[in-house]
Design a protein around this motif. Structure first.
Motif, mmCIF file in Angstrom:
data_model
loop_
_atom_site.group_PDB
_atom_site.id
_atom_site.type_symbol
_atom_site.label_atom_id
_atom_site.label_comp_id
_atom_site.label_asym_id
_atom_site.label_seq_id
_atom_site.Cartn_x
_atom_site.Cartn_y
_atom_site.Cartn_z
ATOM 1 N N ASN A 191 42.073 17.481 7.953
ATOM 2 C CA ASN A 191 43.446 17.307 7.728
ATOM 3 C C ASN A 191 43.562 16.653 7.064
ATOM 4 O O ASN A 191 44.866 16.623 6.375
ATOM 5 C CB ASN A 191 44.244 17.979 8.893
ATOM 6 N N PHE B 299 46.587 11.242 2.343
ATOM 7 C CA PHE B 299 47.645 11.694 2.971
ATOM 8 C C PHE B 299 47.057 11.789 4.144
ATOM 9 O O PHE B 299 46.234 12.844 4.565
ATOM 10 C CB PHE B 299 48.746 12.129 2.460
ATOM 11 N N PRO C 270 48.084 13.736 7.622
ATOM 12 C CA PRO C 270 49.579 14.805 7.932
ATOM 13 C C PRO C 270 49.640 14.286 9.312
ATOM 14 O O PRO C 270 50.804 14.443 9.827
ATOM 15 C CB PRO C 270 49.417 15.786 7.667
ATOM 16 N N SER C 271 48.954 13.870 10.352
ATOM 17 C CA SER C 271 49.696 14.225 11.467
ATOM 18 C C SER C 271 49.964 12.760 11.577
ATOM 19 O O SER C 271 50.470 12.326 12.394
ATOM 20 C CB SER C 271 47.746 14.283 12.634
ATOM 21 N N THR C 272 49.965 11.436 10.995
ATOM 22 C CA THR C 272 50.700 10.459 11.216
ATOM 23 C C THR C 272 51.845 10.195 10.332
ATOM 24 O O THR C 272 52.568 9.367 10.701
ATOM 25 C CB THR C 272 49.290 8.978 11.509
ATOM 26 N N GLY C 273 51.714 10.137 9.169
ATOM 27 C CA GLY C 273 52.677 10.984 7.667
ATOM 28 C C GLY C 273 52.140 9.088 6.919
ATOM 29 O O GLY C 273 52.749 9.030 6.723
ATOM 30 N N GLU C 274 50.483 8.791 7.810
ATOM 31 C CA GLU C 274 50.875 7.239 7.112
ATOM 32 C C GLU C 274 50.160 7.831 5.324
ATOM 33 O O GLU C 274 49.173 8.548 5.299
ATOM 34 C CB GLU C 274 49.303 6.768 7.363
#
Lengths: 349, 82
Positions: free
Chosen positions: B6, B16, B18-22
């Motif tokens: 992802n 990016f 998407p699971s941590t927003g980092e």
């Protein structure tokens, strides 16, 4: 063209300050509804709550007595406001006022004012002071905690915890403390502001993440959006955040709502550890101030809450956009003295 | 070894999770390596591609590659299970 349903909705939490209440984002969300035509009645406790002066969002504003003055005083005032405004629905947005409004739910309903709030049992069992038992009951990871009722209790902390620990108020405020002296200083500050008990919580290392969600009261999750704070103020408030694609967080949210049959808005404050475990730090029994991010990402949860409260049909949300960001900003409004005078002397504007 | 499914890598080198927003930014070479890893290329294939394109020998590349992988690992961008 579709006929919009006309409603009068009363909302608290218009304090869009550096410790923002959810009122204004909630109003903004329901104003954007395509199916609702809402007249917004703002209910405020302070004359400088910024939402009072956002006249394009709030149609009418009334001062309310603090819940600490007793539910009778609050209900008397609400009765007066209701007589003039014919409120259909009340959305309280402060933790500290929820007890009063939940307890008064029946009286409010008899007056003709609907609410969509958790039950008293739901409110109590997720309370910070009861989080240990909550975790055990629903098989959820929670940090260990202990209530501090007296100053002397501080000495008992190191029997149970290693420093640092988190020191929290029963409604708001959370500070990290590295020793007894720091706990004492936080204890005095917090107890003066929010009363007792003050709660000491195990410090969990990791990244704080949050979920805004809405439960229908039957165990179903109507919507849920996970977020990570990207910019945090010195009060610990999100000043910027980003939506996440995180099935683990969503699964946890669905589990909690299913198990508790949660009714109303909810914010989960979670700590993700390095080994991807999620500890529940807090369950806030209301919509959070960053809810507009969820709206921007495709889930208008305040609108769904209004519809549920009014007995309208609501389809659960099944998706949202990942990677949507909110960035908050401050804005100086120029207010006419007459408006300030009105709200200060007449208690309404 | 491959990059987690992802993880999004844009044309501008913006990465990016998407699971941590980092989010991270990588330079052109980093972006190329990331894209090769996403395509599940082996170390040998990646080393050949990069050493042919840039003025670096294999042993020099290996050192930089290991540093880069360590960094990806540190930020939990690598999928060891898949």
């Amino acid at each position: 063209m579709e006929n919009k349903k006309k409603l009068v909705v009363a909302v608290t939490g218009l304090n869009n300050t550096d410790n923002p209440g959810p009122g204004i984002p909630v109003i903004r969300a329901i104003r954007e509804s395509s199916g609702l035509d809402v007249k917004v009645v703002g209910l405020v406790y302070e004359t400088l709550e910024p939402g009072i002066y956002l006249r394009d969002l709030v149609d009418k504003v009334y001062m309310l007595p603090y819940p600490s003055e007793g539910s009778e005083a609050v209900l008397d005032r609400l009765s007066y406001i209701h007589h003039r405004e014919h409120i259909d629905l009340l959305i309280p947005n402060f933790d500290a006022e929820l007890y009063t409004f939940i307890k008064s739910e029946k009286v409010l309903h008899e007056m003709g004012i609907r609410t969509f709030l958790p039950t008293l049992e739901q409110l109590e069992e997720r309370h910070k002071g009861n989080l240990d038992a909550f975790g055990e009951k629903y098989d959820l990871l929670v940090p260990e905690s202990m209530p501090l009722l007296y100053e002397n209790d501080i000495r008992k902390i190191d029997e149970k915890f290693e420093y640092p620990v988190m020191v929290k108020g029963k409604f708001y405020d959370a500070y990290i403390a590295y020793n007894e002296e720091q706990v004492l200083s936080h204890f005095n500050k917090i107890s003066a502001k929010w009363g007792l008990p003050v709660i000491v919580q195990e410090f969990i290392r990791g990244t704080e993440v949050n979920v805004v969600a809405l439960g229908d009261g039957q165990g179903n999750t109507v919507g849920a959006v996970p977020m990570r704070k990207q910019y945090i103020t010195d009060k610990g408030k999100a000043w910027g955040g980003i939506t996440l694609d995180n099935p683990d967080m969503l699964e946890l949210t669905h589990r909690i709502i299913r198990a508790t049959r949660w009714r109303g808005g909810m914010e989960l404050e979670l700590m993700r550890t390095d080994d991807d475990q999620y500890y529940i730090l807090e369950i806030n029994p209301r919509i959070p101030a960053w809810v507009y991010l969820a709206v921007g990402a495709g889930q208008n949860l305040p609108e769904a809450l209004v519809k549920l409260a009014m007995g309208m049909e609501v389809e659960p949300f099944t998706s949202y956009e990942t990677g949507k960001i909110f960035v908050r900003y401050s804005w100086d409004m120029i207010i006419d003295m007459k408006d300030f005078e009105k709200i200060s002397t007449k208690g309404e504007i | 070894m491959k990059i987690r499914k992802n993880i999004a890598v844009s044309d501008t080198g913006f990465v990016f999770d998407p699971s941590t927003g980092e989010s991270f930014t990588v330079n052109e070479t980093g972006q190329e390596i990331l894209n090769l890893l996403k395509k599940e290329k082996s170390y040998d294939e990646i080393a050949t591609a990069i050493t042919m394109r840039y003025d670096i020998d294999r042993s020099g590349f290996e050192k930089y590659y290991q540093d880069f992988i360590e960094m990806l690992n540190h930020y939990h961008l690598i999928d060891y299970e898949g």
